[in-house]
Design an enzyme around this catalytic site. Structure first.
Site, PDB file in Angstrom:
ATOM      1  N   SER A 120       0.807  -1.213   0.000  1.00 41.22           N
ATOM      2  CA  SER A 120       0.000   0.000   0.000  1.00 41.22           C
ATOM      3  C   SER A 120       0.849   1.276   0.000  1.00 41.22           C
ATOM      4  CB  SER A 120      -0.940  -0.061   1.205  1.00 41.22           C
ATOM      5  OG  SER A 120      -1.809   1.019   1.232  1.00 41.22           O
ATOM      6  N   ASP A 136      -6.139   2.327  -3.270  1.00 38.85           N
ATOM      7  CA  ASP A 136      -7.403   2.136  -2.553  1.00 38.85           C
ATOM      8  C   ASP A 136      -7.706   3.294  -1.605  1.00 38.85           C
ATOM      9  OD1 ASP A 136      -5.551   1.488  -0.606  1.00 38.85           O
ATOM     10  OD2 ASP A 136      -6.450  -0.432  -0.070  1.00 38.85           O
ATOM     11  N   ARG A 172      -0.633   5.679  17.633  1.00 40.41           N
ATOM     12  CA  ARG A 172      -1.093   6.883  16.927  1.00 40.41           C
ATOM     13  C   ARG A 172      -1.828   7.812  17.879  1.00 40.41           C
ATOM     14  NH1 ARG A 172       0.560   6.117  12.026  1.00 40.41           N
ATOM     15  NH2 ARG A 172       0.242   4.128  10.970  1.00 40.41           N
TER      16      ARG A 172
HETATM   17  C1  16G Z   1      -4.966  -0.182   6.804  1.00 41.78           C
HETATM   18  C2  16G Z   1      -6.440  -0.326   6.582  1.00 41.78           C
HETATM   19  C3  16G Z   1      -7.149   0.997   6.764  1.00 41.78           C
HETATM   20  C4  16G Z   1      -6.798   1.613   8.095  1.00 41.78           C
HETATM   21  C5  16G Z   1      -5.317   1.665   8.301  1.00 41.78           C
HETATM   22  C6  16G Z   1      -5.008   2.061   9.705  1.00 41.78           C
HETATM   23  C7  16G Z   1      -7.605  -1.712   4.980  1.00 41.78           C
HETATM   24  C8  16G Z   1      -7.736  -2.111   3.556  1.00 41.78           C
HETATM   25  N1  16G Z   1      -6.688  -0.808   5.234  1.00 41.78           N
HETATM   26  O1  16G Z   1      -4.402   0.620   5.822  1.00 41.78           O
HETATM   27  O2  16G Z   1      -8.522   0.775   6.684  1.00 41.78           O
HETATM   28  O3  16G Z   1      -7.319   2.908   8.196  1.00 41.78           O
HETATM   29  O4  16G Z   1      -4.773   0.369   8.068  1.00 41.78           O
HETATM   30  O5  16G Z   1      -3.660   2.007   9.901  1.00 41.78           O
HETATM   31  O6  16G Z   1      -8.289  -2.205   5.852  1.00 41.78           O
HETATM   32  P1  16G Z   1      -3.043   2.175  11.329  1.00 41.78           P
HETATM   33  O7  16G Z   1      -3.657   1.096  12.198  1.00 41.78           O
HETATM   34  O8  16G Z   1      -1.606   2.040  11.118  1.00 41.78           O
HETATM   35  O9  16G Z   1      -3.451   3.529  11.803  1.00 41.78           O
HETATM   36 MG    MG Z   2      -3.656   1.276   0.143  1.00 36.00          MG
END
Ligand code: 16G
Ligand code: MG
Length: 578
Positions: free
Chosen positions: A67, A290, A545
């Site tokens: 990603s 995405d 975070r």
């Molecule tokens: C991933 C998730 C996204 C979420 C992010 C949070 C999918 C496809 N992607 O990118 O939805 O907002 O993680 O990231 O589910 P974090 O836990 O590092 O803040």
């Molecule tokens: Mg992505």
């Protein structure tokens, strides 16, 4: 499992030994780490995708991508037969398989899954897994590891779909299982045909074409660039300029570019400049396309704050949800027989459509949604707002509970889901309604349903949808931005020894443990007018975070900073104090 099955798995698994001293975790949406560490995990996920396919008797998907992470990293995500994320009940299997210390242990876990899920394997079985990857250089070898994993499960075959965006793969899995055309060119035709239909129906609605200068897209030097270019060729009325395409000399994947960078840092991505780009409508997508956010550089900064912020105005996932909500409720208003048009749709509060009844519409958000967006969606659009924990799988599931569920994370993941009964009703209404105006509104919603990815949030279909709604509204990006003014916010992160020590409440807005941390956050928040702050362990990075909102940018920055210091002291911070 038969002896033959085990022998094949044993032989193949031995080719992909577990690297020493690494613990893999499925996290929020799959595994992500340094690409060199991933072959065993990807092989094993190939096995799991095959088992899931055998279990459901439908195709599954496996995507190689990390990603928005740096180019030397890679990752693997699985798509369920519906086209959505892997069923959460199967996530623990991923962790167990990925961390199995040796081949025999790995085989035992596979046997456990086969038994527990009552899976028929062997010659009589037939499973299928669609594979794809983004543009990372490590992708090709990892797809090969995935293929070997899939085909180490007797009775399953892998189909390599090549280089795709993540949402394209999800869309293909869904279409394939629904028995409708599912190639990449079918994807592009479905999107562009419905876009064209919506543009035609707009003429039918309002007459004049008042739009508009082109959209400039920062493609994060990723897979979205070539896909956008292809889409552009099919939809000539979509004026589009792609920057950060990943071509020679354009920079590295996700390095100072892309939706995650722009949304979190709120600064201009590479390739965009002052003053040349002032006032232009711009968008950023992430490395696997995405996520989508829009932005523009305003003529001048009205708030006079000269911190690192505000070099751009961000229109994040919340604002995308708001404009989508406005459009949807506008069409429902027409269908409900009200005389009003799209532009005064904001007076609609409940859509009771003759012949269907009340259409249940909601916007699904997370704790990261800006408070101003939630107020606007509830109070001005009159729509229900539902909240879930972070992660597409949670929002998607919630959105499925409505006739139309619009879901968005502030970071730009999101889409609009139509339930089947309502979409069937819309199909019928688009030909059977007596009034031409009603038929057109139904046709528009049918086209939105076709255009906007029903499997998962998709930056490409998201762009088409935003561009359609801006045309319908006759709005510039500034006018869209002025739907509501974001409360100033700040996101930061803190490194701690073990982020799992922080446990939050299910809605992620409060820390359940350590309770001293929540008490200290409450005290700090109390010092700021309109203050709100919360912390949560990341599901994708080894950090905690921190999010803060307040009535001015200085206050939001100061609150976020103060909360970082609290996390550092009360939750085992490492390195220098933030
Ligand atoms: C991933 C998730 C996204 C979420 C992010 C949070 C999918 C496809 N992607 O990118 O939805 O907002 O993680 O990231 O589910 P974090 O836990 O590092 O803040
Ligand atoms: Mg992505």
């Amino acid at each position: 499992m038969e002896l033959e099955d085990k022998d094949l798995l044993r032989k193949q698994a031995a080719l992909f030994p577990l690297p020493k001293g690494v613990k893999f975790s499925y996290g929020t949406a799959g595994f992500r780490t340094d690409a060199a560490l991933l072959p065993s995990t990807v092989f094993r996920m190939g096995v799991l995708a095959a088992l899931r396919s055998l279990c459901t008797k439908r195709a599954t998907g496996l995507m190689i991508t990390a990603s928005h992470n740096p180019v030397h990293e890679n990752g693997v995500k699985l798509a369920d037969p519906s086209g959505g994320m892997l069923n959460v009940a199967w996530e623990p299997y991923s962790d167990m398989l990925a961390n199995a210390p040796d081949v025999e242990n790995f085989l035992q876990i596979v046997e456990h899954i086969v038994k527990r899920e009552n899976i028929q394997s062997g010659n009589a079985a037939s499973g299928e897994v669609l594979l794809a990857r983004d543009t990372r250089p490590s992708g090709e070898a990892l797809v090969s590891a995935a293929r070997q994993g899939v085909e180490a499960v007797r009775g399953t075959v892998a189909h390599d779909m090549g280089v795709l965006t993540t949402p394209q793969l999800h869309w293909m899995v869904r279409s394939f299982n629904n028995g409708v055309p599912a190639s990449e060119s079918d994807y592009f035709h479905q999107l562009s045909d419905s876009f064209r239909m919506l543009v035609e129906l707009w003429h039918a609605n309002t007459g004049d074409l008042t739009h508009s200068e082109e959209l400039i897209v920062d493609a994060a030097n990723g897979v979205g660039a070539s896909k956008l270019t292809r889409l552009q060729h099919l939809t000539t009325s979509l004026g589009l300029q792609v920057r950060n395409s990943g071509n020679e000399g354009e920079g590295l994947l996700n390095d100072g570019v892309g939706a995650d960078f722009v949304q979190k840092e709120k600064v201009l991505p590479h390739g965009f400049q002052l003053p040349a780009d002032v006032g232009k409508r711009c968008a950023s997508i992430d490395g696997d396309a995405d996520r989508l956010v829009y932005f523009y550089i305003p003529e001048k900064h009205e708030d006079g704050y000269s911190g690192p912020v505000c070099t751009l105005h961000l229109l994040d996932g919340d604002k995308i949800a708001a404009i989508f909500g406005l459009f949807i409720i506008g069409q429902l208003h027409i269908l409900a027989g009200s005389k009003s048009s799209v532009s005064d749709a904001t007076t609609a509060h409940k859509a009771v459509v003759p012949g269907y009844g009340e259409v249940k519409v909601a916007v699904v958000q997370t704790a990261y949604a800006n408070g101003a967006s939630t107020n606007y969606i509830k109070q001005v659009l009159g729509l229900e707002v539902a909240t879930t924990p972070t992660g597409v799988k949670h929002l998607h599931k919630k959105a499925e509970q409505y006739d139309i569920g619009i879901y968005f994370e502030a970071n730009g993941h999101g889409t609009i889901l139509f339930n089947e009964i309502f979409s069937q009703w819309l199909q019928d209404a688009s030909v059977q309604q007596k009034e031409a105006e009603h038929r057109q509104a139904a046709k528009r919603l049918v086209a939105v349903n076709e255009m906007v990815n029903q499997a998962v949030g998709d930056a490409l279909s998201g762009i088409l949808m935003v561009e359609v709604v801006l045309r319908y509204q006759g709005w510039s990006v500034e006018q869209w931005d002025s739907m509501y003014k974001d409360l100033p916010s700040r996101q930061l992160k803190v490194k701690v020894k073990d982020r799992a020590v922080i446990i939050t409440t299910p809605d992620e807005t409060r820390v359940a443990s350590p309770s001293s941390l929540q008490e200290a956050i409450d005290t700090e928040v109390g010092k700021y007018k309109g203050g709100r702050a919360f912390v949560r362990p990341s599901g994708t990075e080894d950090v905690v975070r921190v999010y803060a909102e307040a009535s001015s940018q200085q206050s939001a920055d100061a609150l976020a900073q103060a909360v970082c210091v609290l996390v550092y002291h009360l939750a085992g911070g490492v390195g220098p104090e933030p």
